[in-house]
Design a protein around this motif. Structure first.
Motif, PDB file in Angstrom:
ATOM      1  N   VAL A   8       8.712   7.532  -7.099  1.00  0.00           N
ATOM      2  CA  VAL A   8       7.870   6.467  -7.644  1.00  0.00           C
ATOM      3  C   VAL A   8       8.519   5.104  -7.506  1.00  0.00           C
ATOM      4  CG1 VAL A   8       6.722   7.990  -9.288  1.00  0.00           C
ATOM      5  CG2 VAL A   8       8.809   6.811  -9.965  1.00  0.00           C
ATOM      6  N   ASP A   9       9.734   5.054  -6.974  1.00  0.00           N
ATOM      7  CA  ASP A   9      10.455   3.786  -6.841  1.00  0.00           C
ATOM      8  C   ASP A   9      10.597   3.338  -5.387  1.00  0.00           C
ATOM      9  OD1 ASP A   9      10.895   3.642  -9.616  1.00  0.00           O
ATOM     10  OD2 ASP A   9      12.604   4.990  -9.435  1.00  0.00           O
ATOM     11  N   LEU A  30       8.629   5.636 -21.039  1.00  0.00           N
ATOM     12  CA  LEU A  30       8.546   6.174 -19.681  1.00  0.00           C
ATOM     13  C   LEU A  30       9.436   5.408 -18.722  1.00  0.00           C
ATOM     14  CD1 LEU A  30       4.702   6.809 -19.414  1.00  0.00           C
ATOM     15  CD2 LEU A  30       6.498   8.468 -19.879  1.00  0.00           C
ATOM     16  N   ASN A  31       9.787   4.167 -19.080  1.00  0.00           N
ATOM     17  CA  ASN A  31      10.654   3.346 -18.230  1.00  0.00           C
ATOM     18  C   ASN A  31      12.131   3.530 -18.551  1.00  0.00           C
ATOM     19  OD1 ASN A  31       8.409   2.162 -16.917  1.00  0.00           O
ATOM     20  ND2 ASN A  31       8.136   0.740 -18.625  1.00  0.00           N
ATOM     21  N   SER A  32      12.446   4.475 -19.426  1.00  0.00           N
ATOM     22  CA  SER A  32      13.844   4.732 -19.763  1.00  0.00           C
ATOM     23  C   SER A  32      14.602   5.222 -18.530  1.00  0.00           C
ATOM     24  CB  SER A  32      13.928   5.782 -20.873  1.00  0.00           C
ATOM     25  OG  SER A  32      15.258   6.229 -21.046  1.00  0.00           O
ATOM     26  N   TYR A  87       3.197   7.922  -7.169  1.00  0.00           N
ATOM     27  CA  TYR A  87       3.040   6.761  -8.046  1.00  0.00           C
ATOM     28  C   TYR A  87       1.711   6.813  -8.790  1.00  0.00           C
ATOM     29  CZ  TYR A  87       3.215   1.949  -9.705  1.00  0.00           C
ATOM     30  OH  TYR A  87       3.218   0.835 -10.509  1.00  0.00           O
ATOM     31  N   SER A  88       0.635   7.138  -8.086  1.00  0.00           N
ATOM     32  CA  SER A  88      -0.674   7.205  -8.745  1.00  0.00           C
ATOM     33  C   SER A  88      -0.723   8.354  -9.747  1.00  0.00           C
ATOM     34  CB  SER A  88      -1.784   7.351  -7.700  1.00  0.00           C
ATOM     35  OG  SER A  88      -1.609   8.544  -6.947  1.00  0.00           O
ATOM     36  N   THR A  89      -0.085   9.488  -9.420  1.00  0.00           N
ATOM     37  CA  THR A  89      -0.048  10.612 -10.359  1.00  0.00           C
ATOM     38  C   THR A  89       0.771  10.257 -11.595  1.00  0.00           C
ATOM     39  OG1 THR A  89      -0.143  12.101  -8.448  1.00  0.00           O
ATOM     40  CG2 THR A  89       0.404  13.075 -10.567  1.00  0.00           C
ATOM     41  N   PHE A  90       1.891   9.561 -11.390  1.00  0.00           N
ATOM     42  CA  PHE A  90       2.748   9.136 -12.500  1.00  0.00           C
ATOM     43  C   PHE A  90       1.988   8.217 -13.459  1.00  0.00           C
ATOM     44  CE2 PHE A  90       5.619   5.632 -13.873  1.00  0.00           C
ATOM     45  CZ  PHE A  90       6.299   6.323 -14.868  1.00  0.00           C
ATOM     46  N   ARG A  91       1.185   7.297 -12.928  1.00  0.00           N
ATOM     47  CA  ARG A  91       0.422   6.391 -13.784  1.00  0.00           C
ATOM     48  C   ARG A  91      -0.590   7.153 -14.640  1.00  0.00           C
ATOM     49  NH1 ARG A  91      -1.958   1.689 -10.109  1.00  0.00           N
ATOM     50  NH2 ARG A  91      -2.382   3.486  -8.775  1.00  0.00           N
ATOM     51  N   SER A 130       0.822  -1.213   0.000  1.00  0.00           N
ATOM     52  CA  SER A 130       0.000   0.000   0.000  1.00  0.00           C
ATOM     53  C   SER A 130       0.851   1.256   0.000  1.00  0.00           C
ATOM     54  CB  SER A 130      -0.946  -0.004   1.206  1.00  0.00           C
ATOM     55  OG  SER A 130      -0.226   0.062   2.426  1.00  0.00           O
ATOM     56  N   ARG A 131       1.962   1.244   0.745  1.00  0.00           N
ATOM     57  CA  ARG A 131       2.811   2.435   0.795  1.00  0.00           C
ATOM     58  C   ARG A 131       3.468   2.713  -0.550  1.00  0.00           C
ATOM     59  NH1 ARG A 131       2.729   5.813   5.349  1.00  0.00           N
ATOM     60  NH2 ARG A 131       4.825   6.409   4.771  1.00  0.00           N
ATOM     61  N   HIS A 132       3.627   1.667  -1.373  1.00  0.00           N
ATOM     62  CA  HIS A 132       4.257   1.864  -2.679  1.00  0.00           C
ATOM     63  C   HIS A 132       3.223   2.196  -3.753  1.00  0.00           C
ATOM     64  CE1 HIS A 132       7.041   1.517  -5.960  1.00  0.00           C
ATOM     65  NE2 HIS A 132       6.311   0.561  -6.532  1.00  0.00           N
ATOM     66  N   TYR A 133       2.238   1.332  -3.947  1.00  0.00           N
ATOM     67  CA  TYR A 133       1.317   1.483  -5.061  1.00  0.00           C
ATOM     68  C   TYR A 133       0.234   2.524  -4.812  1.00  0.00           C
ATOM     69  CZ  TYR A 133       3.489  -2.589  -7.168  1.00  0.00           C
ATOM     70  OH  TYR A 133       4.387  -3.444  -7.725  1.00  0.00           O
ATOM     71  N   PHE A 134       0.072   2.964  -3.583  1.00  0.00           N
ATOM     72  CA  PHE A 134      -0.952   3.954  -3.290  1.00  0.00           C
ATOM     73  C   PHE A 134      -0.354   5.275  -2.812  1.00  0.00           C
ATOM     74  CE2 PHE A 134      -3.159  -0.086  -2.906  1.00  0.00           C
ATOM     75  CZ  PHE A 134      -4.294   0.139  -3.652  1.00  0.00           C
TER      76      PHE A 134
END
Length: 276
Positions: free
Chosen positions: A241-242, A148-150, A127-131, A119-123
């Protein structure tokens, strides 16, 4: 028809504020670098260019809910064990201990730790804004950045100095993908509403600066670029985001990392050090 006379005793009328800008006007000074090219800021028209609101801290909210549920479960077990002990019922005390303590230690706590990590990572907000930004960029026929993964691409929030006094959730004027291209010696910002083309020879100054929100240091890479309208400053907060959590020292290190990458595009020596 004649115009209405002006009343000298009338209170001054409020004028509408200028629309917020992704860049800040700066006073011209003796810059560390001399610009021989101009940076270009393009407006991306709707629907391919539109505002993206910052993500909400759902990871923090979910974490607090999970910890609250575990706390209630632990309180319930503790209450039952206390009642059994006070009543002198050894059989009940032993039965409760054998049933609930191993469940708490070997099932519930590991599951909660795993869910907290996810939850701390994906939420987390970045991270949510980046997606959502990535989904918008992929819809564009003209895309100035590679995948985007470059490794040369990084999610950033454009935070002008005029907004540094606002709450953390309102700091970003716009979100973007930063691409530092060492082969073409230029910087590209593919934003939600704007696209920046910044040749290295349009860079007047580059440094890092920070401000504090509730004991949290927000580190920003500050670029002063030469545009057709004069020098303009762009403040970039490097997104997270990582990682799962960053200390003040880690945020500073990440900002200085991208400061270093940008400075590698310049061949001239820098007069001033990292701080602006």
């Amino acid at each position: 028809m004649p115009e209405d006379p002006v009343n000298p005793f009338q209170s001054p009328q409020a004028t509408p504020d200028e629309p917020p800008s992704v860049v800040s006007t700066v006073v011209d000074e003796d810059w560390p670098f001399e610009a021989t090219e101009l940076a270009v800021i393009e407006v991306i028209e709707p629907p391919l260019g539109r505002p993206i609101a910052p993500g909400r801290p759902w990871g923090k909210i979910i974490s607090l809910l999970l910890l609250g549920l575990v706390g209630l479960y632990g309180l319930w077990i503790g209450t039952m064990l206390l009642v059994a002990w006070l009543s002198g019922n050894a059989d009940l005390l032993s039965k409760l201990t054998m049933q609930h303590v191993p469940t708490m230690l070997f099932v519930i706590l590991p599951a909660v730790m795993f869910l907290l990590t996810i939850s701390r990572h994906y939420f987390q907000p970045d991270y949510s804004t980046f997606r959502r930004l990535g989904k918008l960029i992929r819809q564009r026929e003209t895309n100035a950045i590679p995948s985007l993964n470059s490794p040369n691409c990084q999610f950033v929030a454009i935070a002008p100095r005029e907004r540094w006094h606002l709450p953390e959730q309102e700091l970003a004027q716009e979100v973007a993908i930063l691409h530092v291209n060492p082969y073409e010696s230029r910087i590209i910002l593919e934003g939600a509403e704007h696209r920046f083309w910044v040749p290295s020879q349009a860079l007047l100054k580059c440094g890092v600066d920070f401000f504090t929100k509730n004991n949290k240091q927000i580190w920003v890479v500050c670029l002063v670029i030469q545009t057709k309208d004069g020098p303009r400053e762009v403040g970039l907060r490097i997104g997270n985001v990582d990682g799962f959590w960053q200390s003040n020292a880690q945020r500073k290190s990440v900002a200085e990392k991208y400061w270093g990458r940008i400075m590698l595009l310049k061949q001239a020596p820098l007069k001033n050090a990292k701080t602006t």
